[in-house]
Design a protein around this motif. Structure first.
Motif, mmCIF file in Angstrom:
data_model
loop_
_atom_site.group_PDB
_atom_site.id
_atom_site.type_symbol
_atom_site.label_atom_id
_atom_site.label_comp_id
_atom_site.label_asym_id
_atom_site.label_seq_id
_atom_site.Cartn_x
_atom_site.Cartn_y
_atom_site.Cartn_z
ATOM 1 N N ALA A 125 0.835 -1.206 0.000
ATOM 2 C CA ALA A 125 0.000 0.000 0.000
ATOM 3 C C ALA A 125 0.870 1.257 0.000
ATOM 4 C CB ALA A 125 -0.943 -0.005 1.204
ATOM 5 N N ALA A 126 1.931 1.237 0.762
ATOM 6 C CA ALA A 126 2.815 2.399 0.844
ATOM 7 C C ALA A 126 3.522 2.669 -0.485
ATOM 8 C CB ALA A 126 3.851 2.198 1.952
ATOM 9 N N LEU A 127 3.836 1.624 -1.215
ATOM 10 C CA LEU A 127 4.583 1.772 -2.470
ATOM 11 C C LEU A 127 3.687 1.761 -3.704
ATOM 12 C CD1 LEU A 127 7.634 -0.522 -1.627
ATOM 13 C CD2 LEU A 127 7.471 1.981 -1.455
ATOM 14 N N ALA A 128 2.377 1.799 -3.492
ATOM 15 C CA ALA A 128 1.435 1.785 -4.617
ATOM 16 C C ALA A 128 1.745 2.940 -5.567
ATOM 17 C CB ALA A 128 0.000 1.894 -4.105
ATOM 18 N N GLY A 129 1.730 2.627 -6.849
ATOM 19 C CA GLY A 129 1.978 3.647 -7.855
ATOM 20 C C GLY A 129 3.444 3.808 -8.232
ATOM 21 N N LEU A 130 4.327 3.139 -7.527
ATOM 22 C CA LEU A 130 5.755 3.188 -7.877
ATOM 23 C C LEU A 130 6.111 1.936 -8.665
ATOM 24 C CD1 LEU A 130 7.430 4.392 -4.553
ATOM 25 C CD2 LEU A 130 6.831 5.762 -6.546
ATOM 26 N N SER A 131 6.809 2.119 -9.747
ATOM 27 C CA SER A 131 7.261 0.978 -10.544
ATOM 28 C C SER A 131 8.447 0.315 -9.841
ATOM 29 C CB SER A 131 7.687 1.439 -11.936
ATOM 30 O OG SER A 131 8.896 2.185 -11.850
ATOM 31 N N PRO A 132 8.766 -0.925 -10.215
ATOM 32 C CA PRO A 132 9.972 -1.561 -9.657
ATOM 33 C C PRO A 132 11.232 -0.728 -9.922
ATOM 34 C CG PRO A 132 8.609 -3.210 -10.724
ATOM 35 C CD PRO A 132 7.999 -1.873 -11.041
ATOM 36 N N GLU A 133 11.293 -0.085 -11.083
ATOM 37 C CA GLU A 133 12.453 0.753 -11.412
ATOM 38 C C GLU A 133 12.527 1.966 -10.484
ATOM 39 O OE1 GLU A 133 10.142 -0.263 -13.735
ATOM 40 O OE2 GLU A 133 11.374 -1.861 -14.585
ATOM 41 N N GLU A 134 11.380 2.583 -10.227
ATOM 42 C CA GLU A 134 11.349 3.729 -9.320
ATOM 43 C C GLU A 134 11.725 3.310 -7.905
ATOM 44 O OE1 GLU A 134 7.980 6.653 -11.292
ATOM 45 O OE2 GLU A 134 7.307 4.803 -10.308
ATOM 46 N N CYS A 135 11.247 2.152 -7.485
ATOM 47 C CA CYS A 135 11.618 1.639 -6.148
ATOM 48 C C CYS A 135 13.122 1.419 -6.067
ATOM 49 C CB CYS A 135 10.873 0.343 -5.843
ATOM 50 S SG CYS A 135 9.119 0.569 -5.508
ATOM 51 N N GLY A 136 13.688 0.845 -7.125
ATOM 52 C CA GLY A 136 15.135 0.616 -7.154
ATOM 53 C C GLY A 136 15.917 1.914 -7.103
ATOM 54 N N LEU A 137 15.478 2.913 -7.877
ATOM 55 C CA LEU A 137 16.149 4.208 -7.882
ATOM 56 C C LEU A 137 16.059 4.870 -6.511
ATOM 57 C CD1 LEU A 137 17.564 6.593 -9.231
ATOM 58 C CD2 LEU A 137 15.308 7.384 -10.021
ATOM 59 N N LEU A 138 14.871 4.864 -5.934
ATOM 60 C CA LEU A 138 14.697 5.455 -4.608
ATOM 61 C C LEU A 138 15.580 4.750 -3.578
ATOM 62 C CD1 LEU A 138 13.325 7.479 -2.761
ATOM 63 C CD2 LEU A 138 11.387 5.900 -2.581
ATOM 64 N N CYS A 139 15.648 3.449 -3.651
ATOM 65 C CA CYS A 139 16.489 2.691 -2.719
ATOM 66 C C CYS A 139 17.959 3.086 -2.865
ATOM 67 C CB CYS A 139 16.298 1.195 -2.961
ATOM 68 S SG CYS A 139 17.098 0.173 -1.726
ATOM 69 N N ARG A 140 18.426 3.213 -4.097
ATOM 70 C CA ARG A 140 19.825 3.611 -4.327
ATOM 71 C C ARG A 140 20.088 5.022 -3.807
ATOM 72 N NH1 ARG A 140 18.524 0.937 -8.977
ATOM 73 N NH2 ARG A 140 18.286 2.836 -10.215
ATOM 74 N N LEU A 141 19.145 5.935 -4.037
ATOM 75 C CA LEU A 141 19.319 7.310 -3.567
ATOM 76 C C LEU A 141 19.322 7.387 -2.039
ATOM 77 C CD1 LEU A 141 16.999 9.126 -6.128
ATOM 78 C CD2 LEU A 141 19.509 9.156 -6.083
ATOM 79 N N LEU A 142 18.409 6.655 -1.404
ATOM 80 C CA LEU A 142 18.367 6.636 0.064
ATOM 81 C C LEU A 142 19.639 6.007 0.633
ATOM 82 C CD1 LEU A 142 14.630 5.724 0.663
ATOM 83 C CD2 LEU A 142 15.751 7.934 1.087
ATOM 84 N N HIS A 143 20.137 4.980 -0.040
ATOM 85 C CA HIS A 143 21.382 4.357 0.418
ATOM 86 C C HIS A 143 22.537 5.364 0.333
ATOM 87 C CE1 HIS A 143 24.222 1.204 1.347
ATOM 88 N NE2 HIS A 143 24.946 1.615 0.316
ATOM 89 N N GLN A 144 22.559 6.164 -0.719
ATOM 90 C CA GLN A 144 23.605 7.179 -0.849
ATOM 91 C C GLN A 144 23.521 8.201 0.285
ATOM 92 O OE1 GLN A 144 26.250 7.417 -3.146
ATOM 93 N NE2 GLN A 144 26.871 8.866 -1.555
ATOM 94 N N ILE A 145 22.316 8.630 0.610
ATOM 95 C CA ILE A 145 22.132 9.564 1.731
ATOM 96 C C ILE A 145 22.606 8.915 3.027
ATOM 97 C CG2 ILE A 145 20.421 10.792 3.144
ATOM 98 C CD1 ILE A 145 18.787 11.136 0.508
ATOM 99 N N TYR A 146 22.222 7.659 3.232
ATOM 100 C CA TYR A 146 22.631 6.909 4.431
ATOM 101 C C TYR A 146 24.159 6.849 4.522
ATOM 102 C CZ TYR A 146 22.973 2.934 7.654
ATOM 103 O OH TYR A 146 23.274 2.111 8.704
ATOM 104 N N GLN A 147 24.821 6.508 3.428
ATOM 105 C CA GLN A 147 26.286 6.436 3.426
ATOM 106 C C GLN A 147 26.899 7.803 3.713
ATOM 107 O OE1 GLN A 147 26.561 2.728 3.550
ATOM 108 N NE2 GLN A 147 28.459 3.816 3.332
ATOM 109 N N ASN A 148 26.318 8.858 3.131
ATOM 110 C CA ASN A 148 26.819 10.211 3.391
ATOM 111 C C ASN A 148 26.723 10.558 4.871
ATOM 112 O OD1 ASN A 148 27.237 10.491 0.642
ATOM 113 N ND2 ASN A 148 25.446 11.787 0.317
ATOM 114 N N VAL A 149 25.610 10.196 5.483
ATOM 115 C CA VAL A 149 25.413 10.474 6.911
ATOM 116 C C VAL A 149 26.440 9.698 7.735
ATOM 117 C CG1 VAL A 149 23.831 10.187 8.866
ATOM 118 C CG2 VAL A 149 22.980 11.090 6.693
ATOM 119 N N LEU A 150 26.622 8.415 7.415
ATOM 120 C CA LEU A 150 27.597 7.612 8.159
ATOM 121 C C LEU A 150 29.009 8.150 7.964
ATOM 122 C CD1 LEU A 150 26.386 3.936 7.670
ATOM 123 C CD2 LEU A 150 26.036 5.447 9.633
#
Length: 157
Positions: A125-150
């Motif tokens: 339900a939370a990810l409704a409307g997001l394609s698998p590609e968009e989910c993958g891109l968002l995951c990569r971007l969030l991981h980059q932010i996480y790494q920057n914070v660490l």
């Protein structure tokens, strides 16, 4: 209840501020609604995360779990104590008597599949409307932010 929209709360000249504010608000809303969806199981989202990690990584040490979740040992200990009181986990010493390892108890094994279905439905339900590609891109971007914070919080050599 008054609704504060992000555009009224944030500095419109600061996309980075808006992004971090949106990330924070989304994370809080996700946890709150997941808690609502799984409250009938007597479990909180933070407890679900631990149950899932222990189920998928047999014999996790308490310190490994705290490190992976980026949580202080005292905070993880409090959550583990709550799970023990609910008879969902047990902590045992193995070879190293100073380190405790977490194991699911039979009650958690029985509850897990039903709980996982509720969590999966919430996630869909939370990810409704997001394609698998968009989910993958968002995951990569969030991981980059996480790494920057660490990287920012690590002491420089």
């Amino acid at each position: 209840m008054d609704v504060i929209t992000l555009d009224k709360f944030s500095d419109p000249d600061s996309p980075s501020h808006q992004l971090i504010q949106q990330l924070h608000q989304t994370t809080r809303a996700f946890a709150k609604t997941l808690n609502n969806d799984i409250c009938d199981f007597g479990i909180y989202s933070s407890e679900w995360t631990i149950l899932q990690l222990v189920k998928n990584n047999e014999a996790l040490s308490q310190s490994t779990l705290a490190g992976y979740l980026n949580i202080e040992p005292a905070a993880i200990s409090k959550t583990l104590s709550a799970l023990e009181k609910k008879e969902l986990i047990e902590r045992r010493c193995l070879k190293d008597k100073r380190e405790k390892y977490i194991f699911l108890r039979p009650k958690a094994q029985k509850l897990y599949d039903e709980l996982e279905q509720a969590v999966r439905a919430h996630r869909q339900a939370a990810l409704a409307g997001l394609s698998p590609e968009e989910c993958g891109l968002l995951c990569r971007l969030l991981h980059q932010i996480y790494q920057n914070v660490l990287d920012k919080t690590r002491p420089s050599a």
